[in-house]
Scaffold this motif. Structure first.
Motif, PDB file in Angstrom:
ATOM      1  N   LEU A  33       0.813  -1.230   0.000  1.00  0.00           N
ATOM      2  CA  LEU A  33       0.000   0.000   0.000  1.00  0.00           C
ATOM      3  C   LEU A  33       0.845   1.278   0.000  1.00  0.00           C
ATOM      4  O   LEU A  33       0.411   2.315  -0.486  1.00  0.00           O
ATOM      5  N   SER A  34       2.058   1.210   0.558  1.00  0.00           N
ATOM      6  CA  SER A  34       2.862   2.429   0.671  1.00  0.00           C
ATOM      7  C   SER A  34       3.898   2.552  -0.439  1.00  0.00           C
ATOM      8  O   SER A  34       4.598   3.564  -0.526  1.00  0.00           O
ATOM      9  N   ASN A  35       4.014   1.513  -1.271  1.00  0.00           N
ATOM     10  CA  ASN A  35       5.029   1.494  -2.339  1.00  0.00           C
ATOM     11  C   ASN A  35       6.453   1.573  -1.811  1.00  0.00           C
ATOM     12  O   ASN A  35       7.349   2.055  -2.508  1.00  0.00           O
ATOM     13  N   LEU A  36       6.673   1.118  -0.578  1.00  0.00           N
ATOM     14  CA  LEU A  36       8.038   1.065  -0.047  1.00  0.00           C
ATOM     15  C   LEU A  36       8.550  -0.370  -0.206  1.00  0.00           C
ATOM     16  O   LEU A  36       7.758  -1.299  -0.339  1.00  0.00           O
ATOM     17  N   THR A  37       9.861  -0.545  -0.179  1.00  0.00           N
ATOM     18  CA  THR A  37      10.397  -1.910  -0.309  1.00  0.00           C
ATOM     19  C   THR A  37      10.170  -2.660   1.006  1.00  0.00           C
ATOM     20  O   THR A  37      10.152  -2.037   2.088  1.00  0.00           O
ATOM     21  N   PRO A  38      10.000  -3.987   0.932  1.00  0.00           N
ATOM     22  CA  PRO A  38       9.823  -4.766   2.167  1.00  0.00           C
ATOM     23  C   PRO A  38      10.958  -4.538   3.163  1.00  0.00           C
ATOM     24  O   PRO A  38      10.720  -4.475   4.378  1.00  0.00           O
ATOM     25  N   ALA A  39      12.180  -4.335   2.659  1.00  0.00           N
ATOM     26  CA  ALA A  39      13.319  -4.120   3.569  1.00  0.00           C
ATOM     27  C   ALA A  39      13.145  -2.811   4.341  1.00  0.00           C
ATOM     28  O   ALA A  39      13.372  -2.756   5.556  1.00  0.00           O
ATOM     29  N   THR A  40      12.709  -1.752   3.648  1.00  0.00           N
ATOM     30  CA  THR A  40      12.496  -0.453   4.314  1.00  0.00           C
ATOM     31  C   THR A  40      11.382  -0.574   5.344  1.00  0.00           C
ATOM     32  O   THR A  40      11.507  -0.096   6.482  1.00  0.00           O
ATOM     33  N   VAL A  41      10.270  -1.221   4.938  1.00  0.00           N
ATOM     34  CA  VAL A  41       9.144  -1.391   5.867  1.00  0.00           C
ATOM     35  C   VAL A  41       9.621  -2.121   7.113  1.00  0.00           C
ATOM     36  O   VAL A  41       9.346  -1.698   8.244  1.00  0.00           O
ATOM     37  N   SER A  42      10.358  -3.182   6.914  1.00  0.00           N
ATOM     38  CA  SER A  42      10.814  -3.988   8.044  1.00  0.00           C
ATOM     39  C   SER A  42      11.684  -3.144   8.988  1.00  0.00           C
ATOM     40  O   SER A  42      11.509  -3.183  10.209  1.00  0.00           O
ATOM     41  N   ARG A  43      12.590  -2.338   8.415  1.00  0.00           N
ATOM     42  CA  ARG A  43      13.495  -1.532   9.236  1.00  0.00           C
ATOM     43  C   ARG A  43      12.713  -0.466  10.023  1.00  0.00           C
ATOM     44  O   ARG A  43      12.884  -0.319  11.235  1.00  0.00           O
ATOM     45  N   VAL A  44      11.803   0.237   9.334  1.00  0.00           N
ATOM     46  CA  VAL A  44      11.062   1.320  10.006  1.00  0.00           C
ATOM     47  C   VAL A  44      10.096   0.751  11.050  1.00  0.00           C
ATOM     48  O   VAL A  44       9.968   1.290  12.151  1.00  0.00           O
ATOM     49  N   VAL A  45       9.420  -0.371  10.706  1.00  0.00           N
ATOM     50  CA  VAL A  45       8.480  -0.968  11.664  1.00  0.00           C
ATOM     51  C   VAL A  45       9.228  -1.398  12.928  1.00  0.00           C
ATOM     52  O   VAL A  45       8.751  -1.161  14.054  1.00  0.00           O
ATOM     53  N   THR A  46      10.411  -1.981  12.751  1.00  0.00           N
ATOM     54  CA  THR A  46      11.200  -2.381  13.926  1.00  0.00           C
ATOM     55  C   THR A  46      11.483  -1.166  14.819  1.00  0.00           C
ATOM     56  O   THR A  46      11.351  -1.229  16.043  1.00  0.00           O
ATOM     57  N   GLU A  47      11.830  -0.048  14.161  1.00  0.00           N
ATOM     58  CA  GLU A  47      12.114   1.185  14.918  1.00  0.00           C
ATOM     59  C   GLU A  47      10.861   1.662  15.675  1.00  0.00           C
ATOM     60  O   GLU A  47      10.934   2.038  16.847  1.00  0.00           O
ATOM     61  N   LEU A  48       9.705   1.620  15.001  1.00  0.00           N
ATOM     62  CA  LEU A  48       8.468   2.096  15.625  1.00  0.00           C
ATOM     63  C   LEU A  48       7.969   1.139  16.710  1.00  0.00           C
ATOM     64  O   LEU A  48       7.303   1.560  17.660  1.00  0.00           O
ATOM     65  N   LEU A  49       8.281  -0.155  16.565  1.00  0.00           N
ATOM     66  CA  LEU A  49       7.938  -1.118  17.624  1.00  0.00           C
ATOM     67  C   LEU A  49       8.778  -0.822  18.856  1.00  0.00           C
ATOM     68  O   LEU A  49       8.282  -0.844  19.985  1.00  0.00           O
ATOM     69  N   LYS A  50      10.057  -0.511  18.620  1.00  0.00           N
ATOM     70  CA  LYS A  50      10.959  -0.202  19.731  1.00  0.00           C
ATOM     71  C   LYS A  50      10.486   1.041  20.484  1.00  0.00           C
ATOM     72  O   LYS A  50      10.551   1.116  21.699  1.00  0.00           O
ATOM     73  N   ARG A  51       9.991   2.020  19.736  1.00  0.00           N
ATOM     74  CA  ARG A  51       9.497   3.261  20.360  1.00  0.00           C
ATOM     75  C   ARG A  51       8.098   3.107  20.942  1.00  0.00           C
ATOM     76  O   ARG A  51       7.518   4.084  21.429  1.00  0.00           O
TER      77      ARG A  51
END
Ligand SMILES: [Zn+2]
Length: 405
Positions: A33-51
């Motif tokens: 839905l966001s047109n981002l690469t799975p690798a980017t999504v995974s990295r950002v989601v990990t960051e937001l889970l941590k926060r």
């Protein structure tokens, strides 16, 4: 613009906006839905889970293979306040990121008492809603959304004009609230706020494109396109109530004649009922107000209709017919997936909706391929205040980011 922090910030915003459209959601779907690469999504989601802005939730539905873990907003990450100014009451709510109401305050008001009193009431209701929550929730309050009728300047934070409030021009709502609460404050028209609430947490949750109508004393609406509010060039899109229905009809307070609002709004129902009752018509409406014609309003007419009163039924049928014609035009224009109807008049009963549906079926050219479902608001009286609160999250994500990301 190409530096890394900008890209990271933009990725975070894109992912949070996607979560607003769908919550919970799998990482793969966020990427799609966001047109981002799975690798980017995974990295950002990990960051937001941590926060602790997002959290993981049990496995979703498998589309073959392992069932994906779903990601959702952590409802306790932030809290949002929404205040709605109506003609007879002010409502304030504090909600979590899943749209649950944690605290609510209400005050009956009389708008004829003037601008200063109205502002005082709005601030009082906000304080009341806040004071009945915990200190922890108050410390995590991200901002306040304010909704009210009429023309809004969202950029300047002004309530430019409200036809239902006397002497109300260019009121600096955002500034007044910011001075008092020292938080980000946003403003929106009440019907558009209602549409946003239905899109995020209500009847429109599972739809991308729909039209939401608020029928109270006046008539307003909100257009949802791709899960977001469509505001138009100067934030006045959705003035469904002021589309012309009858060119030589009664004068509307906007200066035009025969608007949808003047033919089918709560005021129109009340005025017609008073006319019939005072000209000696034999109707239950008169009995329900014990002969006091001044007490007649749209609710009384709806009650009489539910009890089978012929005159009340005829009045509401006529209103249903006008609304049906206007909604048929909207269906032809927008091809929406759904029509949501809220506000006091939407409680008029099933027969009222049947009339609207019949007229649409007869009049909308496109119903042979698209006959959208017509439903009542899922959030009822609180829709606009919840929408005002939901506005805060949308605005914070898209303009400021969360946690200074
Ligand atoms: Zn008008």
């Amino acid at each position: 613009m190409g530096d890394k922090s900008y890209l990271n910030r933009k990725n975070i915003i894109d992912i949070l906006l996607t979560l607003q459209r769908k919550n919970p959601i799998s990482r793969a779907e966020i990427a799609r839905l966001s047109n981002l690469t799975p690798a980017t999504v995974s990295r950002v989601v990990t960051e937001l889970l941590k926060r602790k802005i997002l959290r993981e939730r049990g496995p979703g539905v498998s589309i073959g293979g392992r069932r994906p873990v779903l990601i959702e907003f952590n409802p306790e990450a932030f809290y949002l306040a929404g205040i709605d100014l109506g003609i007879t009451k002010v409502t304030g709510v504090i909600i979590d990121l899943h749209g649950n109401i944690l605290s609510k305050a209400k005050l009956d008001i009389d708008v004829s008492e003037g601008k200063d009193r109205i502002i005082e009431w709005m601030l009082t209701v906000t304080k009341k809603a806040l004071s009945s929550t915990s200190r922890l929730i108050r410390s995590k309050l991200t901002g306040i959304g304010v909704s009210l009728s009429g023309i809004i300047d969202t950029n300047k934070g002004l309530s430019v004009f409200s036809p239902s409030i006397p002497n109300w021009h260019n009121v600096p709502i955002v500034q007044l609230f910011q001075n008092e609460f020292h938080l980000p404050v946003f403003i929106e028209n009440d019907a558009r706020a209602m549409a946003l609430a239905e899109a995020r947490y209500g009847a429109g949750r599972n739809y991308d494109n729909f039209f939401c109508i608020n029928i109270g004393h006046g008539i307003g609406s909100g257009i949802i396109i791709n899960k977001e509010l469509y505001r138009g060039k100067t934030s006045t899109a959705g003035e469904f109530g002021h589309m012309t229905l009858v060119p030589s009809g009664p004068l509307c307070h906007c200066g035009n004649r025969g608007c949808v609002e003047v033919m089918a709004g709560g005021h129109a129902i009340t005025a017609s009922a008073i006319r019939v009752a005072s000209s000696g018509g034999n109707t239950l409406i008169k009995e329900l107000v014990e002969g006091d014609i001044k007490k007649i309003n749209a609710e009384v007419v709806a009650l009489a209709a539910k009890k089978g009163d012929d005159i009340a039924l005829r009045l509401l049928n006529e209103v249903g017919r006008y609304l049906g014609i206007a909604i048929a035009n909207i269906i032809n224009l927008l091809n929406p997936e759904l029509i949501v109807i809220g506000g006091g008049v939407s409680n008029a009963g099933e027969f009222f909706f049947e009339e609207i549906k019949n007229v649409i079926k007869k009049r909308a050219f496109t119903t042979m391929v698209n006959n959208p479902e017509i439903v009542t608001s899922a959030l009822g009286d609180d829709a606009s205040s919840i929408g005002a609160a939901a506005l805060v999250l949308s605005e914070i994500i898209s303009t400021k980011g969360l946690l200074n990301v």
